[in-house]
Design a protein around this motif. Structure first.
Motif, PDB file in Angstrom:
ATOM      1  N   GLY A 106       0.813  -1.232   0.142  1.00  0.00           N
ATOM      2  CA  GLY A 106      -0.109  -0.073  -0.224  1.00  0.00           C
ATOM      3  C   GLY A 106       0.940   1.406  -0.010  1.00  0.00           C
TER       4      GLY A 106
ATOM      5  N   ALA B 280      -4.503   1.319  -6.429  1.00  0.00           N
ATOM      6  CA  ALA B 280      -5.113   1.116  -4.853  1.00  0.00           C
ATOM      7  C   ALA B 280      -6.772   1.150  -5.238  1.00  0.00           C
ATOM      8  CB  ALA B 280      -4.963   2.616  -4.247  1.00  0.00           C
TER       9      ALA B 280
ATOM     10  N   ARG C 216      -5.683   5.633   1.870  1.00  0.00           N
ATOM     11  CA  ARG C 216      -4.133   4.738   1.654  1.00  0.00           C
ATOM     12  C   ARG C 216      -3.269   5.623   0.924  1.00  0.00           C
ATOM     13  NH1 ARG C 216      -4.703  -1.240  -0.840  1.00  0.00           N
ATOM     14  NH2 ARG C 216      -5.328  -1.309   1.320  1.00  0.00           N
TER      15      ARG C 216
END
Length: 284
Positions: free
Chosen positions: A113, A121, A142
């Motif tokens: 991530g 993402a 994120r």
């Protein structure tokens, strides 16, 4: 008289942020629409932020703070609030990322991530999620985690990716081109090292799955594994030592960072650089 929703600042960090925003706005003598005109947002959106119905984007917070003369008060309130966009079980992990001196990562399935592009993402987080069900907030949360790599003194991030990560087509060819290019963009950074564990390795010490190890300046290291709905973390020295040995063996077996960059560039060119996105099969 309009029906003004009462706020409970203690309900959550997001509710506290909303209550602070309303308090500062009213102290400045501004209506929702007037503040919206100043920061280029709609009054309705600001009202939804004040009542914790909507989560602001990180880029909006400094504008709101400046417009209200808050002298950083909103920025400080935003620090705990922004973690509320993450699943509750992951918020402690995000804190570990922020405070770690070194993060060691092995990923068997996906790009980690901290290194994902927005499109990558979005594709990952969109799996099994109803359209509009908080996806934008999850993606922004994120990406916001990645700010630790932009600090003056960022943590050292050492990542070992299984070669399968390069070939698993997440989001389509264009998304993968962009994602592999993002990985290559870290080549000149000493604090971000990326290695690829090649298929030719065969069996290896990471076959049981992905994991992270967080090292801190003044506390014990923590080993972490992520499941489908929750994460598992331990500071037990025996487990951390065993996981660290697995990681050292993975790192020793993987291609060097230079060789890994060559492989990533080769896959990007060979698999994702040419030809149109595949369309639906023709009807016979």
């Amino acid at each position: 008289m309009p029906n003004i929703k009462r706020l409970d600042p203690g309900a959550s960090p997001l509710h506290y942020f909303g209550s602070e925003l309303r308090r500062l706005r009213e102290a400045a003598g501004l209506t929702l629409e007037q503040l919206g005109d100043i920061v280029y947002l709609t009054g309705s959106m600001i009202g939804q932020v004040e009542t914790a119905v909507r989560i602001p984007k990180g880029e909006h917070v400094p504008r709101l703070d400046t417009a209200l003369g808050a002298d950083g008060a909103l920025l400080r309130a935003w620090e705990p609030a922004k973690r509320s966009r993450l699943p509750a079980w992951f918020q402690q992990t995000a804190h570990m990322e922020e405070t770690a001196r070194e993060i060691q990562v092995f990923q068997a399935q996906l790009v980690h991530g901290l290194l994902q592009t927005e499109a990558y993402a979005r594709a990952v987080l969109g799996v099994m999620r109803q359209p509009g069900n908080g996806l934008d907030a999850s993606v922004e949360a994120r990406l916001d985690r990645q700010r630790i790599l932009e600090r003056v003194e960022p943590p050292v991030l050492w990542t070992v990716l299984d070669e399968a990560v390069l070939y698993r087509e997440i989001g389509g060819r264009e998304v993968m081109r962009e994602q592999l290019a993002r990985l290559l963009s870290y080549q000149d950074r000493e604090d971000v090292q990326i290695q690829v564990l090649p298929f030719t390795t065969g069996e290896h010490t990471g076959l049981k799955g992905s994991f992270d190890i967080f090292s801190f300046p003044a506390q014990a290291s923590i080993a972490y594994m992520e499941g489908y709905e929750e994460g598992w973390a331990t500071a037990d020295p025996r487990h951390v030592r065993a996981r660290s040995l697995r990681y050292d063996l993975l790192r020793a077996t993987a291609l060097s960072p230079v060789e890994s960059a060559r492989l990533i560039a080769h896959v990007m060119e060979e698999r994702y650089a040419h030809g149109p996105e595949p369309g639906p099969d023709p009807v016979a």
